[in-house]
Design an enzyme around this catalytic site. Sequence first.
Site, mmCIF file in Angstrom:
data_model
loop_
_atom_site.group_PDB
_atom_site.id
_atom_site.type_symbol
_atom_site.label_atom_id
_atom_site.label_comp_id
_atom_site.label_asym_id
_atom_site.label_seq_id
_atom_site.Cartn_x
_atom_site.Cartn_y
_atom_site.Cartn_z
ATOM 1 N N HIS A 173 31.283 36.294 39.238
ATOM 2 C CA HIS A 173 30.291 35.378 38.648
ATOM 3 C C HIS A 173 30.180 34.175 39.575
ATOM 4 C CE1 HIS A 173 33.386 32.509 37.403
ATOM 5 N NE2 HIS A 173 34.070 33.519 36.894
ATOM 6 N N ASP A 230 48.154 46.651 28.901
ATOM 7 C CA ASP A 230 49.467 46.650 29.546
ATOM 8 C C ASP A 230 50.399 45.647 28.864
ATOM 9 O OD1 ASP A 230 51.586 45.998 31.623
ATOM 10 O OD2 ASP A 230 50.440 47.561 32.663
ATOM 11 N N SER A 268 39.287 36.000 37.335
ATOM 12 C CA SER A 268 37.916 36.446 37.586
ATOM 13 C C SER A 268 37.810 37.053 38.978
ATOM 14 C CB SER A 268 36.944 35.266 37.471
ATOM 15 O OG SER A 268 36.885 34.787 36.165
#
Length: 459
Positions: free
Chosen positions: A275, A398, A413
Site C-alpha cells: 500500500h 500460526d 505490511s
Amino acid sequence: MEKHFVLARFYLDIPKSPRDGDFAFHNQKPLRGNWIQRTTEKERLGRRMQRTKKFFKGCSALLTGVSIPLLALIGYLNDTLPDRFYVTEGEPFAIHSGFDIKTSEQGRELLQETYGAAGNLYTTDLKLWGGLELKPVTVEVVDRVVVAPGGTPFGIKMFTRGVMVVGMSSVETADGLVNPAKEAGLQMGDMILSLNGKEVAGNEEVARVVAQSGGDVVLCQYSRGGEKKTARLYPVRCAADGSYKLGIWVRDSSAGIGTLTFCDFDSRIFAGLGHGVCDVDTRELLPLMSGEVVDVTISSVVKGRSGSPGELRGSFRQDGRIGSLKLNSETGVFGTLELSYVNPYQIPLGYRQEVEEGPASILTTISGSQPQGFAIQIEKVNFSDESPTKNMVIRITDPVLLEKTGGIVQGMSGSPILQNGKLVGAVTHVFVNDPARGYGIFAENMYQTANFVETERGE
C-alpha cells in the site's frame, strides 16, 4: 361411539317421502345419496385443485427465491471478475474459486500453440455450474515470472514533491483571529508546489518566504487531487511574537518501517508495503520527490489487541542505505536495491486466478533481520479491481506468531504470501478489532506497478 356410527347410517337412509317421519329400513332408495356422493366428489375435486394451486404457488415462490439470489450472484461475479487475465505459457487457464467457475476451454481442446507461447491472446467464456453464462474474458499468455521473495524489514526515508498542508489554525492578530490560507481556499491535503514562482522542497523554505513577505501577497501554486491550482495568500502578523504567518501546518517528509515483498533479480527493482505511504493526518498519498531505503533491525514487538494495533519496533542502521525509492503508489513503494541485498532464491509469481481459499503462509521478520515462515488461512478472495490492495481476507493461524504479535501488526505490511509454491500476494492491512485477521493484495497487482517503474527507468 357405536351409537354415533349407527345414527350416521340412519341419516343417509332417509326415505323419499317420510310422511310419518319414521325411518325406513326396508327396500327404500335414498333420494339424497347420489347428491351427497356428487357433492363429495365435487368437494374432493375442489380440494385437489386447491392443492394443485398451492403446489404451483409454492414452486413459483421457490423458483423466485432461487432465481433472485442466483441473478444477484451472476451480477456480482460479472462486476468483480476482471475482463483480462494473465496465464503462464504452457498452463491452461482456470479460476480457483469457491463458486466453481468453469471456462469454455475446459469443455474443448485448445491447440497447444494457443497457450504454449508467450504473447498469444485468446477469449474464453466463464460459466457457473450447469453452464450458466457469466461473461467472456481475454486471456493473455505471458512468460513465466520468477521473483526473489522478501520478508525482510526495511526503513523508508522519503521527501515529498512540495510540502503537504496537514493542519490549519487561525492566527491571533491585533484585529482578532484570521486564517489567510483558509480564506484563500487552501485545504488540508493540498500540496504546496511553489511560492512566488520558486519551488519549495521543505518546511524551512515556506517559513522563510512567509517571513520575508512583510505581509505582502504571496503567489502560491498548489496541487489538489492531481490538479494544479493557484492562490493569493496574504500573511498576517501574529500578535504574540510579531512574525508573519499563513495559519497552516506543513510536512515535507516521512519515515517508517515496512517489509519487502519481492525483488526482480535481474533488474533489482523491488516492491514493498503493498500500500502507499500516506500522511498520518490527512490520509493522502504522499507524492515522492526523492527517498532511500535503509537496512533495519527489529528490536521488539508491541503485541496487537482488539482495538489497539501492535507494531514492529526497530532501528535504522548507521550507513545502512540499501537502495533508492522511485515510486510511492496505491499498491506499494517501489525502487531499486543494491545487488548484495537481493535474495538469490527465486520462486514463481502466482496470478490472481491461482489464489484459492485455504492454507497458505507468510514470510515476515519479528526479530533481528531474518524472515521466518508462518501459517495463515486465506478466507476470502476478491477479484475486483475497485480495491486493489484488499484482494484477500487472511487470518493468522500460526500459534507462534499469534503468541508473539497477536496477529498482524504495523510494520508487517508487504510480508509476502506464499501458496502452492508461488508468491501470490502480500499483507496490507490489519483489522483493528480482530488483529489476527486482515487484508492482502495480489502479487500480480504489485508486479504490474513494478513493470511500470522499470519502463520509466528504461526511458
